[in-house]
Structures are given as structure tokens and as C-alpha cells.
Design a protein around this motif. Structure first.
Motif, short mmCIF file in Angstrom:
data_model
loop_
_atom_site.label_atom_id
_atom_site.label_comp_id
_atom_site.label_asym_id
_atom_site.label_seq_id
_atom_site.Cartn_x
_atom_site.Cartn_y
_atom_site.Cartn_z
N PHE A 152 -4.03 -8.43 6.96
CA PHE A 152 -4.56 -7.60 5.89
C PHE A 152 -3.64 -7.71 4.69
N ILE A 154 -17.02 -5.71 2.13
CA ILE A 154 -17.35 -5.02 3.37
C ILE A 154 -17.18 -3.52 3.17
N ALA A 164 -12.82 -3.53 -0.04
CA ALA A 164 -12.32 -4.57 0.88
C ALA A 164 -13.29 -5.73 0.95
N SER A 219 -13.92 -9.57 3.30
CA SER A 219 -13.51 -10.30 4.49
C SER A 219 -14.39 -11.51 4.71
N SER A 236 -3.41 -6.38 0.45
CA SER A 236 -4.06 -5.60 -0.60
C SER A 236 -3.24 -5.67 -1.88
N ALA A 267 -8.02 -6.51 0.21
CA ALA A 267 -8.53 -5.34 -0.49
C ALA A 267 -7.85 -5.17 -1.84
N THR A 286 -9.47 -12.66 8.02
CA THR A 286 -8.48 -11.84 7.34
C THR A 286 -9.18 -10.94 6.33
N THR A 287 -8.70 -9.72 6.20
CA THR A 287 -9.27 -8.79 5.24
C THR A 287 -8.35 -8.68 4.03
#
Length: 121
Positions: free
Chosen positions: A8, A32, A41, A43, A10, A50, A47-48
Motif C-alpha cells: 500500500f 476502488i 484509492a 488498485s 499513499s 491512494a 498493490t493499492t
């Protein structure tokens, strides 16, 4: 126990709605749903990523955002993304090269974060 790689990432941003639109509409990421009203966010199923409002006490105007941190995204059509971003007036901060990860370039997002895109895993 072995720690894995990042799952993740951000960015703290000045304007959440503008950054969310940039990454969805200009870059082409898949948004998402998230329960946090302070974040948007995206994806690809692995992997995400944000964008979010700054955490308490963070001054986004205090210096170079992301300085010293490299964030890379893989896109099998990195050349096509480069063309779309350049045509949209997005600042290309590193001109395209054919390197170890194939076609590679970097751009600046609305807050000035540098994002590198490459075509090969």
C-alpha cells in the motif's frame, strides 16, 4: 518471519478531489471504494495506491514532497500512457528511456510528486 514488499502506498495531497480525478481520468487508474472519506484509492488487484488528505501536523508546503522516495508503477503500455499524459499537459520530469525495465519515464502529479512508470516487471 520475513516482511514482504510494499502492499500500500499513499500520497498526502492538497486537493483530494482534484488528485482523485487526475489519477482516475488522466492517468487511467481504477478507483476502488474505500470507507475513509479522507482518501481515494486505486488498485490493479495487487498493490493499492491512494491519495489522501494530509495527516495531522503535515505541512505540504514545507519542502519537496516525496524527496528521496521513488514510487514506480508498471504499465504494459507505458509509451501510450506517456503520450496521453504529455498531450494532457502533465509535466514529464524524466524523458522516456529504454532501460532495464523497458520504456521508462517519470511525471509530476498535481502536488509535485514524481511518479516513474515502466513497462516491464
Amino acid at each position: 518471519m520475513t516482511i514482504g514488499g510494499p502492499d500500500f502506498v499513499s500520497f498526502q495531497v492538497r486537493d483530494l478531489d482534484a488528485s482523485a480525478r487526475f489519477y482516475a481520468d488522466v492517468v487511467g487508474m481504477t478507483r476502488i471504494p474505500v470507507p475513509n472519506p479522507h482518501a481515494a484509492a486505486f488498485s490493479d488487484g495487487t498493490t493499492t495506491f491512494a491519495v489522501r488528505t494530509p495527516v495531522e501536523g503535515m505541512d505540504l508546503d514545507a519542502g519537496d514532497l516525496g524527496r528521496g522516495v521513488g514510487v514506480w508503477f508498471r504499465d504494459p503500455d507505458a509509451a501510450g500512457l506517456h503520450t496521453r499524459l504529455a498531450d494532457a499537459g502533465v509535466p514529464i520530469t524524466v524523458a522516456p528511456v529504454d532501460g532495464p525495465f523497458g520504456f521508462t519515464f517519470a511525471f509530476a502529479d498535481p502536488d509535485g510528486y514524481t511518479v516513474t512508470v515502466h513497462e516491464r516487471a
